[in-house]
Design an enzyme around this catalytic site. Structure first.
Site: not given
Length: 274
Positions: A95, A225, A254
């Site tokens: 991320s 996601d 995610h």
């Protein structure tokens, strides 16, 4: 605790497990190095040296008022890598941490890096612009900022119990442990630091950084996601890095470092060992 002092006096906490070729992990927002514990345990158990730090303002690192942006994140990482004299690194970012790893390569090159893996990562650019039509509108990130100012504790609970792990999807079985761990890690971070980081992960343009990738690259992304949509992120990154290998986790959210940890552990080990 193992800590290292950055150029501006910021104290950065890091953990260093195992022995062998170094694997350096960069965590997501608003988390800490603890979010990597499953992957670190797995790879360290298979002959790798696993190192992860708490980004400035997150986890057990100190909470400076300034420097909460990608260039400084990348320079902090470079300071850690050089002080530990790490070479032939396998660099792994999740991320926001994928942005940190990407900007590190953009600013410091790949002399010390052998491979890079981007997991559910924010590059090339999360924000919708004229040249990035698949990005998310600024209003999405303004809502996160507003939530952080109003009640960031509740914001973290809402993110973790909803879209981050996909627990808002029908038929899911929410894990209170995952929710609590996300909340705890988030609340350990500094209020100003985590607030500033929203701009860092959403508005930083990594397209020129990705063009400097000249090493084996793995991109792993879930196609459900809801935080960092795959079209604007994983798939776009794979197009910008021609030699990248893209692995798509069908139906995955995610937070695949937890929800799909066995699959991700296996994929990272295979990539690291290849």
């Amino acid at each position: 605790m193992a800590t290292m002092i950055m150029q501006d006096g910021t104290s950065i906490y890091y953990k260093d497990w195992g022995a062998g070729q170094p694997v350096v992990f960069c965590h997501g927002w608003p988390l800490s190095s603890d979010s990597w514990e499953s992957q670190m345990f797995h790879l360290a158990s298979h002959g790798f040296r696993c190192i992860a730090h708490d980004r400035r303002g997150h986890g057990r690192s100190s909470q400076p008022w300034h420097g909460n942006e990608m260039d400084t994140y990348a320079d902090d990482l470079a300071t850690l890598v050089e002080a530990l004299d790490l070479k032939e690194i396998i660099l792994v970012g999740f991320s926001t941490g994928g942005g940190e790893a990407t900007r590190y390569i953009g600013r410091h090159g790949t002399q010390r890096v052998a491979k890079v893996a981007l997991v559910s990562s924010v590059p090339p650019l999360m924000l919708k612009t004229d040249t990035n039509p698949d990005g998310l509108p600024r209003e999405v990130f303004d809502e996160i900022r507003a939530g952080s100012l109003k009640d960031r504790s509740q914001l973290y609970l809402d993110i973790a119990s909803g879209p981050f792990f996909g627990f808002n999807r029908p038929g899911t079985n929410p894990s209170q442990g995952m929710i609590d761990s996300f909340w705890m890690q988030g609340m350990m971070g500094g209020h100003k630091n985590t607030y500033d980081s929203i701009k860092a992960f959403s508005e930083t343009d990594f397209r020129e950084d990705l063009k400097k990738f000249d090493i084996p690259t793995l991109v792993v992304h879930g196609d459900d996601d809801q935080i960092v949509p795959i079209v604007a992120a994983g798939r776009a990154t794979a197009r910008l890095v021609p030699h990248a290998k893209l692995i798509v986790y069908s139906g995955a959210p995610h937070g695949i470092t937890d929800t799909h940890k066995d699959q991700l552990n296996a994929d990272l080990l295979a990539f690291a060992s290849s």
